[in-house]
Design an enzyme around this catalytic site. Structure first.
Site, PDB file in Angstrom:
ATOM      1  N   LYS A   1     114.543  73.832   6.007  1.00 16.44           N
ATOM      2  CA  LYS A   1     114.534  73.021   4.996  1.00 16.44           C
ATOM      3  C   LYS A   1     113.308  71.336   5.266  1.00 16.44           C
ATOM      4  O   LYS A   1     114.137  70.899   6.642  1.00 16.44           O
ATOM      5  CB  LYS A   1     115.483  72.663   4.080  1.00 16.44           C
ATOM      6  CG  LYS A   1     115.006  70.842   3.279  1.00 16.44           C
ATOM      7  CD  LYS A   1     116.654  70.999   2.602  1.00 16.44           C
ATOM      8  CE  LYS A   1     116.739  69.362   1.925  1.00 16.44           C
ATOM      9  NZ  LYS A   1     117.510  69.451   0.749  1.00 16.44           N
TER      10      LYS A   1
ATOM     11  N   ASP B   1     114.129  62.650   0.569  1.00 18.90           N
ATOM     12  CA  ASP B   1     114.534  62.735  -0.351  1.00 18.90           C
ATOM     13  C   ASP B   1     115.565  61.713  -0.908  1.00 18.90           C
ATOM     14  O   ASP B   1     116.901  61.154  -1.535  1.00 18.90           O
ATOM     15  CB  ASP B   1     116.201  63.804  -0.841  1.00 18.90           C
ATOM     16  CG  ASP B   1     116.547  64.321  -1.982  1.00 18.90           C
ATOM     17  OD1 ASP B   1     116.492  63.818  -2.946  1.00 18.90           O
ATOM     18  OD2 ASP B   1     117.231  65.079  -1.798  1.00 18.90           O
TER      19      ASP B   1
ATOM     20  N   LYS C   1     118.676  59.012  -7.047  1.00 18.82           N
ATOM     21  CA  LYS C   1     119.750  58.689  -6.100  1.00 18.82           C
ATOM     22  C   LYS C   1     120.178  57.583  -6.183  1.00 18.82           C
ATOM     23  O   LYS C   1     119.490  56.561  -6.514  1.00 18.82           O
ATOM     24  CB  LYS C   1     119.872  59.109  -4.444  1.00 18.82           C
ATOM     25  CG  LYS C   1     119.439  60.583  -4.089  1.00 18.82           C
ATOM     26  CD  LYS C   1     119.083  60.867  -3.041  1.00 18.82           C
ATOM     27  CE  LYS C   1     119.761  62.118  -1.921  1.00 18.82           C
ATOM     28  NZ  LYS C   1     120.408  63.251  -2.634  1.00 18.82           N
TER      29      LYS C   1
ATOM     30  N   ASP D   1     116.402  64.423   5.768  1.00 17.11           N
ATOM     31  CA  ASP D   1     116.595  65.616   5.152  1.00 17.11           C
ATOM     32  C   ASP D   1     116.117  66.860   5.544  1.00 17.11           C
ATOM     33  O   ASP D   1     115.300  68.219   4.772  1.00 17.11           O
ATOM     34  CB  ASP D   1     116.703  65.159   3.441  1.00 17.11           C
ATOM     35  CG  ASP D   1     117.033  66.559   2.233  1.00 17.11           C
ATOM     36  OD1 ASP D   1     118.049  67.160   3.158  1.00 17.11           O
ATOM     37  OD2 ASP D   1     116.732  66.183   1.521  1.00 17.11           O
TER      38      ASP D   1
ATOM     39  N   ASP E   1     117.526  66.955  -8.139  1.00 17.48           N
ATOM     40  CA  ASP E   1     117.574  66.477  -6.979  1.00 17.48           C
ATOM     41  C   ASP E   1     118.430  67.563  -6.113  1.00 17.48           C
ATOM     42  O   ASP E   1     118.716  68.135  -5.036  1.00 17.48           O
ATOM     43  CB  ASP E   1     119.408  65.052  -7.346  1.00 17.48           C
ATOM     44  CG  ASP E   1     119.167  64.437  -5.777  1.00 17.48           C
ATOM     45  OD1 ASP E   1     118.065  64.710  -4.760  1.00 17.48           O
ATOM     46  OD2 ASP E   1     120.477  63.754  -5.337  1.00 17.48           O
TER      47      ASP E   1
ATOM     48  N   GLU F   1     116.547  69.663  -4.878  1.00 17.34           N
ATOM     49  CA  GLU F   1     114.656  70.160  -4.554  1.00 17.34           C
ATOM     50  C   GLU F   1     114.710  71.324  -3.633  1.00 17.34           C
ATOM     51  O   GLU F   1     114.374  71.649  -3.461  1.00 17.34           O
ATOM     52  CB  GLU F   1     114.515  69.208  -4.366  1.00 17.34           C
ATOM     53  CG  GLU F   1     114.298  68.337  -3.244  1.00 17.34           C
ATOM     54  CD  GLU F   1     115.874  68.248  -2.442  1.00 17.34           C
ATOM     55  OE1 GLU F   1     116.294  67.501  -3.271  1.00 17.34           O
ATOM     56  OE2 GLU F   1     115.766  68.204  -1.520  1.00 17.34           O
TER      57      GLU F   1
ATOM     58  N   ARG G   1     116.224  73.642  -2.615  1.00  8.82           N
ATOM     59  CA  ARG G   1     116.966  75.074  -3.107  1.00  8.82           C
ATOM     60  C   ARG G   1     114.847  74.997  -3.814  1.00  8.82           C
ATOM     61  O   ARG G   1     114.752  76.852  -3.521  1.00  8.82           O
ATOM     62  CB  ARG G   1     117.609  75.498  -4.401  1.00  8.82           C
ATOM     63  CG  ARG G   1     118.229  75.112  -5.032  1.00  8.82           C
ATOM     64  CD  ARG G   1     119.249  74.547  -5.861  1.00  8.82           C
ATOM     65  NE  ARG G   1     120.094  74.136  -5.157  1.00  8.82           N
ATOM     66  CZ  ARG G   1     121.533  73.159  -5.499  1.00  8.82           C
ATOM     67  NH1 ARG G   1     121.802  74.336  -6.447  1.00  8.82           N
ATOM     68  NH2 ARG G   1     122.319  73.013  -4.895  1.00  8.82           N
TER      69      ARG G   1
HETATM   70  N1  BES Z   1     119.322  66.627   0.550  1.00 11.20           N
HETATM   71  C1  BES Z   1     119.876  66.869  -0.628  1.00 11.20           C
HETATM   72  C2  BES Z   1     121.586  66.867  -0.535  1.00 11.20           C
HETATM   73  C3  BES Z   1     122.737  66.099   0.735  1.00 11.20           C
HETATM   74  C4  BES Z   1     123.155  64.938   0.537  1.00 11.20           C
HETATM   75  C5  BES Z   1     122.925  66.369   1.664  1.00 11.20           C
HETATM   76  C6  BES Z   1     123.789  63.785   1.016  1.00 11.20           C
HETATM   77  C7  BES Z   1     123.733  64.623   3.220  1.00 11.20           C
HETATM   78  C8  BES Z   1     124.244  63.806   2.729  1.00 11.20           C
HETATM   79  C9  BES Z   1     119.736  67.547  -1.633  1.00 11.20           C
HETATM   80  O1  BES Z   1     118.473  67.361  -2.180  1.00 11.20           O
HETATM   81  C10 BES Z   1     120.554  67.107  -2.939  1.00 11.20           C
HETATM   82  O2  BES Z   1     120.482  65.860  -3.581  1.00 11.20           O
HETATM   83  N2  BES Z   1     122.091  67.938  -3.243  1.00 11.20           N
HETATM   84  C11 BES Z   1     122.379  67.507  -3.994  1.00 11.20           C
HETATM   85  C12 BES Z   1     122.490  68.860  -5.302  1.00 11.20           C
HETATM   86  C13 BES Z   1     123.088  68.554  -6.552  1.00 11.20           C
HETATM   87  C14 BES Z   1     122.006  67.848  -7.698  1.00 11.20           C
HETATM   88  C15 BES Z   1     123.884  69.990  -6.792  1.00 11.20           C
HETATM   89  C16 BES Z   1     123.908  67.064  -3.777  1.00 11.20           C
HETATM   90  O3  BES Z   1     124.371  67.353  -2.456  1.00 11.20           O
HETATM   91  O4  BES Z   1     124.065  65.947  -4.800  1.00 11.20           O
HETATM   92 ZN    ZN Z   2     117.685  67.102  -0.448  1.00  9.51          ZN
HETATM   93 MN    MN Z   3     118.035  66.015  -3.556  1.00 11.45          MN
END
Ligand code: BES
Ligand code: ZN
Ligand code: MN
Length: 500
Positions: free
Chosen positions: A268, A273, A280, A291, A350, A352, A354
């Site tokens: 990725k 992000d 966020k 990210d 968010d 994204e 996947r």
């Molecule tokens: N890049 C983030 C995941 C992340 C968050 C990594 C904090 C490290 C620290 C990812 O893109 C994301 O935002 N995931 C969401 C998914 C949710 C919306 C289902 C998450 O983990 O909150």
């Molecule tokens: Zn992300």
């Molecule tokens: Mn995200």
């Protein structure tokens, strides 16, 4: 830095600084004992006075010791002998490299590799000494207006191996260690660079530079037009919200026989992000520059393969994009069509990672992979589940999962497996598309992997969620870790029947 195997008599070794280890309870390591005897008890005298106890983390630089050919002697505490092992060695090696470098010592010899570390092989001891030393020397000052480079940095470190004979395997340990350290240093630096510098285009340029360094590494970058033609509607929907064009970086390392199926690594490469329209919160959002660390680890692993000249075929694929809010960005409820033909209802913009990974995983099929491993900072839930110590591992193949767990265990870059049971799949049900891009409250790391599993049915696949391990969040240590370059490279080394 340069590393050299050293054998023979430590007491007559000419060097600017000789490093010797001491355990607690006045227990000298064998090299320290030899030095103590040759110097009429210089070390014992200090232990007797109580100035040095051999605690882990303790060090003492000594000058003008009679009876020795070295200019300085650095005592390093190794803690309790019974507890000393490869972990202790890694810690001490990093500490020693830092001290030597800061002391403006250009060349030194460490005797720590001659000290048994549990039942680890000398190969392991040497590789880990090199990796940990480079870890200790790593600095990121690219973005300071007045970086203060060390004018007299440590240039050469001799690795004393006692009575062992030098051989090709041990030379290999050093060069493998250097290749891994360089790969993980690259991953750290790409992670540490801010989002306004490390854009998808920048990542692609860095990949191309790697390609220029090795005749066995071919790098190709697909632009949005090509991705459009391939039908990568999920990936492109994410980059629509950004002014930076998305890139699909494809790196092919051909070190093995032409017919041997490659390992495909998919990382990725989300260079920033913000969450998109499902934006966020502000706190710590700066950390979302990390990210792209999955993508960076793919560049790092391929760089390590090329530098170590591994006899294996590896393909690296990095979907690179930003995720920002914009008038043209994905909106909650939007439905997009992935390259596989499956449709996705985007309930949270968010989620994204996947979306960009699923198209890259479909693209991976054309390389006829033996196995595919994707690496992603995919879910905050993984940080809750495993913290900063282990990467999350999910896989549709037990043998592959075990190989990855074992590789991580060997080099201390560990992963921990979570289930990928069908029971979780229904959390992705959508009333309007083939699947939703989020799975509700529970088991966020697993439902993210469930999503990816719908694009990886045709090959052996493992997913590493590195959200907790790719960088250190706060304090003076804040920064990229380079993980899991070491795990990945050890997995590849093992496939080459190397690495022990
Ligand atoms: N890049 C983030 C995941 C992340 C968050 C990594 C904090 C490290 C620290 C990812 O893109 C994301 O935002 N995931 C969401 C998914 C949710 C919306 C289902 C998450 O983990 O909150
Ligand atoms: Zn992300
Ligand atoms: Mn995200």
């Amino acid at each position: 830095m340069e590393y050299q195997l050293k054998t023979g008599d430590l007491t007559t070794l000419r060097t600017a600084c000789l490093v010797v280890g001491v355990f607690t309870k006045k227990k000298l390591t064998d090299p320290a004992l030899a030095i103590d005897q040759a110097s009429s008890g210089a070390i014992s005298a200090i232990l007797k006075k109580g100035d040095f106890e051999g605690n882990a983390d303790q060090t003492l630089m000594l000058y003008n010791i009679n009876g020795l050919a070295c200019d300085r002697l650095l005592l390093v505490g190794l803690g309790d002998e019974k507890e000393y092992g490869i972990k202790g060695l890694r810690k001490s090696a990093a500490q020693v490299a830092k001290i030597l470098d800061n002391s403006h010592i250009l060349e030194a010899v460490t005797s720590l590799p001659a000290v048994p570390a549990g039942d680890e092989s000398l190969y392991r001891i040497l590789t880990d000494t090199v990796i940990a030393s480079e870890e200790g020397l790593y600095q990121f000052d690219q973005c300071k207006s007045k970086p203060s480079p060390n004018k007299r940095p440590l240039k050469k470190l001799g690795l004393f191996i006692g009575s062992q004979r030098k051989n090709q395997k041990l030379d290999q340990a050093i060069s493998h260690g250097m290749a891994i350290a360089a790969g993980s240093g690259l991953a750290k630096t790409l992670g540490n660079l801010p989002g306004n510098i490390c854009t998808p285009t920048y990542l692609a340029e860095q990949a191309k530079l790697l390609g220029k360094k090795s005749s066995k590494l071919k790098v190709q970058v697909l632009d949005e037009k090509r991705m459009q033609a391939l039908g990568m509607g999920a990936l492109l929907s994410v980059s629509r919200g950004s002014r930076q064009p998305a890139k699909l970086i494809v790196m092919e390392y051909k070190g093995g026989p032409a017919k041997s199926k490659p390992v495909v690594l998919v990382g990725k490469g989300l260079t920033f992000d913000a969450g998109g329209i499902s934006i966020k919160p502000a706190a710590a959002m700066d950390e979302m520059k990390y990210d792209m660390c999955g993508g960076a680890s793919v560049l790092g692993a391929l760089s390590a393969c090329a530098q170590a000249d591994l006899p294996i075929n590896v393909v690296g694929i990095v979907p690179a994009s930003e995720n920002l809010p914009d008038g043209d960005a994905n909106k909650p409820g939007d439905i997009v069509t992935s390259m596989s033909g499956q449709t996705i209802e985007i309930l949270n913009t968010d989620a994204e990672g996947r979306l960009i990974l699923c198209d890259a995983l479909t693209y991976a099929k054309r390389f006829n992979p033996d196995v595919v491993i994707d690496i992603a900072t995919l879910t905050g839930a993984c940080v809750i589940a495993l913290g900063a110590h282990a990467s999350g591992l999910l896989s549709n193949n037990d043998a592959l999962a075990n190989d990855i767990l074992e590789a991580g265990q060997r080099c201390g870059d560990r992963a921990w497996r979570l289930p990928l049971w069908d029971d979780y799949q229904s959390q992705l049900d959508s009333n309007f598309a083939d699947m939703a891009n989020i799975g509700g409250k529970g088991a966020g790391t697993i439902t993210a992997a469930c999503f990816l599993s719908r694009y990886t049915k045709e090959y052996k696949w493992a997913h590493l969620d590195i959200a907790g391990t790719a960088w250190i969040s706060n304090g003076s240590n804040k920064g990229g870790t380079g993980r899991p370059v070491s795990l990945l490279t050890h997995y590849l080394l093992k496939r080459c029947k190397l690495g022990d």
